[in-house]
Design an enzyme around this catalytic site. Structure first.
Site, PDB file in Angstrom:
ATOM      1  N   ARG A 127       0.981  -1.351  -0.272  1.00  0.00           N
ATOM      2  CA  ARG A 127      -0.097  -0.123  -0.230  1.00  0.00           C
ATOM      3  C   ARG A 127       0.753   1.182   0.248  1.00  0.00           C
ATOM      4  O   ARG A 127       0.623   2.267   1.119  1.00  0.00           O
ATOM      5  CB  ARG A 127      -0.856   0.099   1.020  1.00  0.00           C
ATOM      6  N   SER A 174     -10.859  -2.069   4.001  1.00  0.00           N
ATOM      7  CA  SER A 174     -10.136  -2.202   4.747  1.00  0.00           C
ATOM      8  C   SER A 174      -9.442  -0.775   5.254  1.00  0.00           C
ATOM      9  O   SER A 174      -8.884   0.003   4.650  1.00  0.00           O
ATOM     10  CB  SER A 174      -8.636  -2.770   4.614  1.00  0.00           C
ATOM     11  N   GLU A 226      -4.484   2.195   6.691  1.00  0.00           N
ATOM     12  CA  GLU A 226      -4.545   2.143   5.329  1.00  0.00           C
ATOM     13  C   GLU A 226      -5.577   3.211   4.439  1.00  0.00           C
ATOM     14  O   GLU A 226      -4.590   3.872   3.288  1.00  0.00           O
ATOM     15  CB  GLU A 226      -5.142   1.052   4.581  1.00  0.00           C
TER      16      GLU A 226
END
Length: 329
Positions: free
Chosen positions: A153, A227, A325
């Site tokens: 990420r 998420s 995230e």
């Protein structure tokens, strides 16, 4: 403009359709201190208000090459292309590569920045290069994928003067040759009784969407950013020490480089976080990795407060600090 469905305001909102439009905005000084967004599937406006100019690309054009001698097909996509739309199109044409990313609501521009991933495939596994506009010198250029410093990420675009480069498109490498990625256990199990010749990109896409739907809320029904937390990645010896300290085996994947990638969902669940709520924000019961706009009236502050509660409880229980995230604005 965001999948969280939280009320938010900005100073000015501008959409553009082409590279020439983008250059015109730069020449007029409208990109100074502006923020470029994609599909809004990974954004949290924390206080619901920003004076900044927000920019969004409406260009969703794409092209596919003919297969080369190795069966490779090049996909060139503008930054406004929705990832899942491309997954549907390429799977329908029996092209391998994007099927595991099915269901991701973000756009290619955001995928290139975030290095989105799901079910064993990341954007960087497919990317050949990324087209960018440099807001410092007003020039367009193409950056090879190997120079984008892709990680979990993560990418160079999040570190080298964040916001300097606006992603205008990306080139991906797909294949007509069968190349299923079965590293994800549930996906592998789902096709275990299917003859190999019957495993197609369309089949994998359908399974991936089914798996996602069983765990993740539909943004059209319940707002979220997918998420919310990253799976922690720590040195394996530190992971072993934490397991000894809590006298439990924490689920993790040990990488060849000697790091442990730990399940954030397991940490949240086993810290007793599932019942936590703050205002209109709550954890999704089928997947506690997801914070949702449970009432439809949650605020950015509600989400931030719940995030902090979860992080504190996980840290107090396991000594592991979860990192979000989702990008906070």
């Amino acid at each position: 403009m965001t999948t969280f469905g939280l009320k938010a305001e900005c100073g000015r909102f501008i959409e553009y359709d082409s590279d020439s439009d983008l250059l015109a905005l730069w020449n007029d000084g409208l990109l100074r201190d502006a923020m470029h967004i994609g599909g809004g599937s990974n954004l949290l406006f924390t206080d619901g208000h920003s004076e900044r100019t927000i920019i969004h690309c409406r260009n969703n054009s794409f092209s596919l090459s003919d297969p080369d001698n190795n069966g490779h097909v090049t996909l060139r996509a503008a930054s406004g292309c929705v990832v899942d739309n491309l997954c549907a199109i390429t799977a329908a044409r029996s092209l391998w590569g994007m099927e595991n990313l099915s269901g991701i609501p973000g756009e290619i521009g955001g995928a290139a920045v975030q290095n989105v991933g799901a079910y064993g495939t990341e954007f960087c596994d497919l990317a050949l290069n990324v087209d960018v506009f440099d807001t410092v010198n007003g020039k367009f250029s193409t950056i090879p994928a190997e120079d984008c410093r892709y990680g979990y990420r993560d990418s160079v675009f999040k570190h080298t003067a964040p916001g300097r480069y606006i992603i205008t498109g990306a080139t991906l490498c797909l294949s007509v040759e069968p190349n299923p990625r079965m590293g994800y256990a549930a996906l592998k199990e789902a096709v275990s009784n299917t003859p190999s010749e019957a495993v197609t990109p369309a089949l994998i896409r359908g399974i991936v969407i089914s798996l996602r739907d069983s765990k993740l809320p539909s943004p059209a029904v319940t707002g979220s950013a997918g998420s919310f937390f990253k799976n922690p990645v720590i040195p394996a010896d530190e992971y072993d020490m934490i397991c000894r300290n809590v006298n439990r085996v924490i689920p993790a994947h040990i990488t060849p480089a000697g790091y442990a990638k730990i399940s954030a969902a397991w940490l949240i669940d086993n810290s007793g976080c599932k019942p936590l709520k703050c205002g209109g924000a709550a954890l999704w019961q089928q997947q506690p990795l997801v914070i949702v706009n449970a009432t439809g009236n949650a605020t950015g502050s509600d989400v931030v407060s719940l995030e902090q509660m979860v992080r504190k409880r996980v840290f107090d229980t396991f000594g592991i600090d979860l990192m979000p995230e989702v990008i906070h604005i």
